[in-house]
Write an enzyme that holds these catalytic residues in place. Structure first.
Site, PDB file in Angstrom:
ATOM      1  N   VAL A 163       0.845  -1.211   0.000  1.00 27.81           N
ATOM      2  CA  VAL A 163       0.000   0.000   0.000  1.00 27.81           C
ATOM      3  C   VAL A 163       0.874   1.252   0.000  1.00 27.81           C
ATOM      4  CG1 VAL A 163      -1.783   1.303   1.219  1.00 27.81           C
ATOM      5  CG2 VAL A 163      -1.895  -1.188   1.201  1.00 27.81           C
ATOM      6  N   GLY A 164       1.906   1.254   0.857  1.00 31.34           N
ATOM      7  CA  GLY A 164       2.746   2.451   0.987  1.00 31.34           C
ATOM      8  C   GLY A 164       3.478   2.791  -0.301  1.00 31.34           C
ATOM      9  N   ASP A 170      10.076   3.180   6.421  1.00 30.67           N
ATOM     10  CA  ASP A 170       9.811   1.793   6.831  1.00 30.67           C
ATOM     11  C   ASP A 170      10.915   1.374   7.794  1.00 30.67           C
ATOM     12  OD1 ASP A 170       7.892  -0.572   5.295  1.00 30.67           O
ATOM     13  OD2 ASP A 170       9.491  -1.285   6.644  1.00 30.67           O
ATOM     14  N   ARG A 220     -10.299  -8.360   9.511  1.00 26.53           N
ATOM     15  CA  ARG A 220      -9.548  -7.141   9.812  1.00 26.53           C
ATOM     16  C   ARG A 220      -9.350  -7.017  11.319  1.00 26.53           C
ATOM     17  NH1 ARG A 220     -12.891  -5.452   5.512  1.00 26.53           N
ATOM     18  NH2 ARG A 220     -11.769  -4.701   3.702  1.00 26.53           N
ATOM     19  N   ASN A 240      -1.458  -4.518  14.936  1.00 29.72           N
ATOM     20  CA  ASN A 240      -1.341  -3.201  14.314  1.00 29.72           C
ATOM     21  C   ASN A 240      -1.499  -2.060  15.318  1.00 29.72           C
ATOM     22  OD1 ASN A 240      -0.728  -4.383  11.947  1.00 29.72           O
ATOM     23  ND2 ASN A 240      -2.667  -3.972  10.922  1.00 29.72           N
ATOM     24  N   HIS A 256     -15.201  -0.100   8.172  1.00 31.54           N
ATOM     25  CA  HIS A 256     -14.555  -0.729   7.025  1.00 31.54           C
ATOM     26  C   HIS A 256     -14.348  -2.199   7.375  1.00 31.54           C
ATOM     27  CE1 HIS A 256     -12.136  -1.104   3.489  1.00 31.54           C
ATOM     28  NE2 HIS A 256     -11.042  -1.393   4.146  1.00 31.54           N
TER      29      HIS A 256
HETATM   30  N1  APR Z   1       7.136   1.681  11.056  1.00 28.67           N
HETATM   31  C1  APR Z   1       7.237   1.723   9.708  1.00 28.67           C
HETATM   32  N2  APR Z   1       6.901   0.686   8.908  1.00 28.67           N
HETATM   33  C2  APR Z   1       6.489  -0.439   9.495  1.00 28.67           C
HETATM   34  C3  APR Z   1       6.351  -0.559  10.897  1.00 28.67           C
HETATM   35  C4  APR Z   1       6.705   0.571  11.687  1.00 28.67           C
HETATM   36  N3  APR Z   1       6.621   0.540  13.013  1.00 28.67           N
HETATM   37  N4  APR Z   1       5.886  -1.798  11.171  1.00 28.67           N
HETATM   38  C5  APR Z   1       5.721  -2.433   9.989  1.00 28.67           C
HETATM   39  N5  APR Z   1       6.083  -1.612   8.969  1.00 28.67           N
HETATM   40  C6  APR Z   1       6.090  -1.867   7.540  1.00 28.67           C
HETATM   41  C7  APR Z   1       6.552  -3.272   7.159  1.00 28.67           C
HETATM   42  O1  APR Z   1       7.966  -3.385   7.251  1.00 28.67           O
HETATM   43  C8  APR Z   1       6.034  -3.391   5.745  1.00 28.67           C
HETATM   44  O2  APR Z   1       6.992  -2.975   4.778  1.00 28.67           O
HETATM   45  O3  APR Z   1       4.778  -1.797   7.000  1.00 28.67           O
HETATM   46  C9  APR Z   1       4.845  -2.420   5.709  1.00 28.67           C
HETATM   47  C10 APR Z   1       3.526  -3.104   5.425  1.00 28.67           C
HETATM   48  O4  APR Z   1       3.556  -3.537   4.114  1.00 28.67           O
HETATM   49  P1  APR Z   1       2.827  -4.851   3.591  1.00 28.67           P
HETATM   50  O5  APR Z   1       3.185  -5.990   4.484  1.00 28.67           O
HETATM   51  O6  APR Z   1       3.088  -4.963   2.132  1.00 28.67           O
HETATM   52  O7  APR Z   1       1.284  -4.540   3.864  1.00 28.67           O
HETATM   53  P2  APR Z   1       0.297  -3.672   2.924  1.00 28.67           P
HETATM   54  O8  APR Z   1      -0.363  -4.557   1.947  1.00 28.67           O
HETATM   55  O9  APR Z   1       1.017  -2.472   2.450  1.00 28.67           O
HETATM   56  O10 APR Z   1      -0.818  -3.252   3.992  1.00 28.67           O
HETATM   57  C11 APR Z   1      -0.528  -2.345   5.024  1.00 28.67           C
HETATM   58  O11 APR Z   1      -2.720  -1.342   4.974  1.00 28.67           O
HETATM   59  O12 APR Z   1      -4.669  -1.909   3.837  1.00 28.67           O
HETATM   60  C12 APR Z   1      -3.970  -1.998   5.041  1.00 28.67           C
HETATM   61  O13 APR Z   1      -4.719  -4.111   5.971  1.00 28.67           O
HETATM   62  C13 APR Z   1      -3.632  -3.428   5.412  1.00 28.67           C
HETATM   63  O14 APR Z   1      -3.005  -2.934   7.679  1.00 28.67           O
HETATM   64  C14 APR Z   1      -2.505  -3.224   6.391  1.00 28.67           C
HETATM   65  C15 APR Z   1      -1.785  -2.009   5.815  1.00 28.67           C
END
Ligand code: APR
Length: 308
Positions: free
Chosen positions: A13-14, A33, A88, A95, A175
């Site tokens: 997402v990011g 990250d 969720r 989270n 949501h």
């Molecule tokens: N600070 C910064 N980044 C972090 C931290 C933190 N404390 N903890 C985890 N992360 C990062 C992880 O390292 C990872 O790169 O958050 C990122 C999450 O990415 P993905 O695992 O690809 O998850 P994504 O599909 O992006 O979803 C993220 O959005 O839609 C919602 O349900 C979904 O809660 C989830 C979030």
């Protein structure tokens, strides 16, 4: 660029949000990250796409929260995504810890920012983020309703063979499984969908919208949706930056509107340069109102797990 947006979490997402933001070309982006090298690599890669994609926005990747200093908007995407079979709500505890620590950093380094929360479970994480930052409630809101309503719009467009951009839809509530799609407030070029399709088809589309995220989780098997969530977040940034006064559904703090108090939940808001400038109260019918109340009740219960 003189505007700055921080995206926390450089995962699916990011990173996609950073890409759409760069393409929108209205702000520089800082991608944060905890994994060493990932935000830096993705940031550099996205910056290098600029010359041919036609943007000048810089995307800087970092592991240091101090780099979000002076950000106008922070988009919170850090956290674990859903896996098949996970609701969720299962993500709640994991989270919540991440949101709390990130919230403290946002308060410290970007104290004047707006915060758009995307991490799930969305409405609870938005509440938690507001508490962690202590920011005014109009400056902390959740991105969910835009996503849910663009999903519904896409389904209507696919069903009727009409332009996506001609569709409008309104989806309220949390949501999650208790979300409340509102076909009565859903149109194609101003025409109520009840005039364009059967009751059964409307119900099928509302049901599909409600489980729209789950449908993608099942297909992907290893994560959850990210293109539409990222696009929806960028739409909200634009509304704030351009003071658009855009009427859209967002997770906002209610203080008695719709008979609901002290939680964040999806409702129509007016989004502009001051953030959530207004909560719009629709004249819901009995069953719509009951569905929204039921959704709120679930979240009140879950907030207790977070110690509120
Ligand atoms: N600070 C910064 N980044 C972090 C931290 C933190 N404390 N903890 C985890 N992360 C990062 C992880 O390292 C990872 O790169 O958050 C990122 C999450 O990415 P993905 O695992 O690809 O998850 P994504 O599909 O992006 O979803 C993220 O959005 O839609 C919602 O349900 C979904 O809660 C989830 C979030």
């Amino acid at each position: 660029m003189n505007k700055k947006i921080a995206v926390i979490g450089a995962g699916n997402v990011g990173a996609t949000t950073a890409m759409y933001l760069a393409e929108a070309n209205f702000a520089d982006v800082v991608l944060v990250d905890i994994i060493d090298g990932v935000p830096q690599g993705k940031g550099l890669d996205l910056t290098q796409a600029g010359p041919v994609r036609g943007y000048n926005a810089m995307v800087k990747g970092t592991n240091r929260f101090s780099d979000i200093k002076n950000s106008d908007i922070v988009i919170m995407t850090a956290g674990l995504p859903r896996k098949p079979g996970m609701s969720r709500e299962d993500l709640l505890a994991k989270n919540a810890d991440i949101v709390k620590s990130v919230g403290k950093n946002i308060k410290k380094f970007a104290p004047k920012s707006f915060v758009i929360v995307v991490s799930n479970p969305l409405d609870l994480m938005t509440f938690h983020m507001q508490r962690a930052t202590g920011f005014p409630k109009r400056r902390v809101f959740g991105q969910a309703g835009v996503l849910d309503s663009i999903r519904m719009r896409a389904f209507i467009s696919m069903e009727l063979g009409v332009a996506m951009t001609d569709t409008q839809a309104m989806v309220l509530g949390g949501h999650g499984d208790t979300m409340v799609p509102l076909p009565r407030y859903t149109t194609v070029a101003g025409i109520p969908i009840a005039e364009l399709m059967s009751k059964d088809r409307i119900k099928a589309i509302a049901d599909r919208t409600r489980v729209g995220g789950g449908e993608i989780v099942k297909l992907l098997k290893t994560g959850s949706a990210f293109y539409a969530p990222a696009a929806a977040s960028v739409d909200m940034c634009r509304a704030v930056f351009n003071d658009e006064k855009k009427l859209l559904p967002a997770s906002a703090y209610l203080s008695g509107e719709y008979g609901i108090k002290d939680i964040y939940i999806g409702v129509p808001v007016v989004l502009g340069a001051k953030g959530v400038e207004k909560i719009v109260e629709l004249k819901l019918n009995k069953s719509e109102k009951a569905a929204l109340q039921a959704s709120a009740k679930t979240y009140k219960k879950h907030l207790k797990f977070l110690g509120y």
